[in-house]
Write a protein that holds these residues in place. Structure first.
Motif: not given
Ligand code: NI
Ligand code: OGA
Length: 196
Positions: A117, A177, A120, A122
């Protein structure tokens, strides 16, 4: 639990994040892993998206984990216990830190080999109600070769969190993160505490 809550709150207020390794009992860790895996085997997961409801897109170049949202209505005893623990922590936070958290949402996630991932935050562009992110790592074992570390990009430094079995990380949802490529299947339970 108060000691664990205090560790998390103390670390959070100094650094914006903290992790603890003994929130879950061994029994709970095994129970949650089994629930995750049995739902995964039943094909109850779907490829995760980015953005929220109205702006949801799946972009596999950004993330390619698979998730399943938890809900109180459909949860089994081990998940119910998890829900009541999170509610306990939220009450503690609201009482001692005046955080005004009103709800939380959470999902299981499976990062199969090769999944990641990218960097980004959240909080969504159109919805900034997420205040705190928490992740419980549920994989049975982890070594460095397995990858899948969580990287937190703080202002002045980069923190690497190893997704060790049973570890819980708690951080400010506005911190950028990333999850590095997992070289072995990586299991987790991720959630967000929200304000209205
Ligand atoms: Ni995240
Ligand atoms: C997320 C996320 C981190 C992790 O699901 O938004 O960043 O370590 N997860 O699984």
């Amino acid at each position: 639990m108060v000691e664990i809550y205090e560790t998390l709150i103390q670390g959070f207020s100094e650094k914006g994040f903290e992790s603890v390794d003994h929130w879950l009992s061994t029994e709970q860790l095994i129970g949650l892993r089994q629930s995750l895996l049995s739902q995964y085997k039943k094909d109850d997961f779907h490829t995760a998206g980015i953005g929220n409801k109205d702006h949801l897109q799946t972009v596999e170049s950004i993330r390619n984990d698979e998730i399943r949202w938890l809900s109180k209505e459909t949860s089994n005893p081990v998940e119910m216990k998890f829900f009541s623990q999170m509610e306990g922590f939220i009450q503690y936070l609201n009482r001692t830190c005046f955080t005004a958290i009103t709800s939380f949402e959470s999902h299981y996630a499976v990062y199969d080999k090769g999944s990641f991932y990218k960097r980004h935050i959240d909080r969504f562009k159109h919805d900034d109600r997420r205040r705190f992110t928490f992740v419980f790592y549920l994989t049975e074992s982890w070594t460095k070769q397995d990858g899948g570390e969580l990287i937190l990009y703080l202002n002045n430094e980069t923190i690497t969190v190893e997704p060790l079995p049973g570890r819980m990380i708690f951080f400010d949802s506005s911190i950028p993160h990333e999850v590095l490529v997992a070289n072995e299947q990586r299991l987790s339970l991720t959630g967000w505490m929200k304000v209205n």
